[in-house]
Design an enzyme around this catalytic site. Sequence first.
Site, PDB file in Angstrom:
ATOM      1  NE  ARG A   1      -4.270  -1.502   0.173  1.00  0.00           N
ATOM      2  CZ  ARG A   1      -4.154  -2.638  -0.799  1.00  0.00           C
ATOM      3  NH1 ARG A   1      -3.328  -2.966  -1.580  1.00  0.00           N
ATOM      4  NH2 ARG A   1      -5.442  -3.396  -0.612  1.00  0.00           N
TER       5      ARG A   1
ATOM      6  CD  GLU B   1      -2.628   3.253  -5.377  1.00  0.00           C
ATOM      7  OE1 GLU B   1      -3.541   2.369  -5.532  1.00  0.00           O
ATOM      8  OE2 GLU B   1      -1.555   3.149  -5.036  1.00  0.00           O
TER       9      GLU B   1
ATOM     10  CG  HIS C   1      -2.630  -0.902  -6.898  1.00  0.00           C
ATOM     11  ND1 HIS C   1      -2.951  -0.200  -5.693  1.00  0.00           N
ATOM     12  CD2 HIS C   1      -2.845  -2.518  -6.313  1.00  0.00           C
ATOM     13  CE1 HIS C   1      -3.364  -1.031  -4.755  1.00  0.00           C
ATOM     14  NE2 HIS C   1      -3.013  -2.336  -5.093  1.00  0.00           N
TER      15      HIS C   1
END
Length: 331
Positions: free
Chosen positions: A233, A262, A294
């Site tokens: 994360r 993000e 991601h």
Amino acid sequence: MEILAFGVQADEKPLIERAFRDHEDVRCLDVFLKEDTAPIAAGHEIVSTSVNADLGAAVLEILAAGGTRMVAQRSTGFNNIDLDTAERLGITVSRVSYYSPYSVAEFAWALAMAVNRRIVRASIRTRDFDFRLDGLMGRDLHGRTAGVLGTGKIGEAFARIAHGFGMRLLGWDVAENPACAELGMRYVPKDELLARSDLITLHVPLMAETRHLIDAAALKAMRDDAILINSSRGGLIDTAALVGELRAGRFAGVGLDVYEAEAGLFFLDKSLEAVEDDTLARLVTFPNVLVTSHQAYYTEDAVGQIVDATVRNVLDYRQGRRSENVLVPRS
């Protein structure tokens, strides 16, 4: 009743439609759930969301007013969900508590190898028929030390690969993983791990206790030639502090599949827009930094497992069953 799925990627859509085909009608949207898009869910009892959905209090209020009674999130992490508000509004919330740990661990290694061996720079050069080796020297990882912060299923998978490379293993977690200990991992305090590791990888969940786990002090504690990898994360790293260290010429390589700001960027095409995030704009200019969007979880195996678990969560809700995937109502 139709289920509304937000934030569905093109590759993910046929998997979702096929998985739900014999159970529920499902409509897939490529837009992400946020305050502006939440009204679309009006009249839908069940919505399914992606990891970057905004499920704060304001969005949950809109969903509840429109008749939504269940949110099925297609991810393990749930730091984006206001669970207290969901419980107050009577909205059931589920997540996917498990999917292939190898997808993320293998991608973390892909990032590590790419920055260590300067693969992106080499690829760009050869496209221009520039075949020089200047600036492309990496290091053997065999015999060096890998520090794994978070030794759950993903951390263990990463450690097994590191063991295969012949690396020494250091670990840090609230509880030791016997499988990692069997590989020869030695658990040490975080500061010792940071100071002694050549390769540092993050595999812990994002919560209040772990936000900016890698802060300015932690970055200072790392070796100047360390490699830092984050496929967990974005909020685990203080990105502004990281940029400061990179500007000072530190670190052999940094591989980031996640970024703390993000939301509203990743999974979207921003190539024709002005970049408003100055920190991210600066981050991607460093030659020793590789940023991806991601995608560590994004394999056929992992996404298939995520979708299947989401279907089970919906069926459990329909039939009044509880499982380990239910976050609200709390046990």
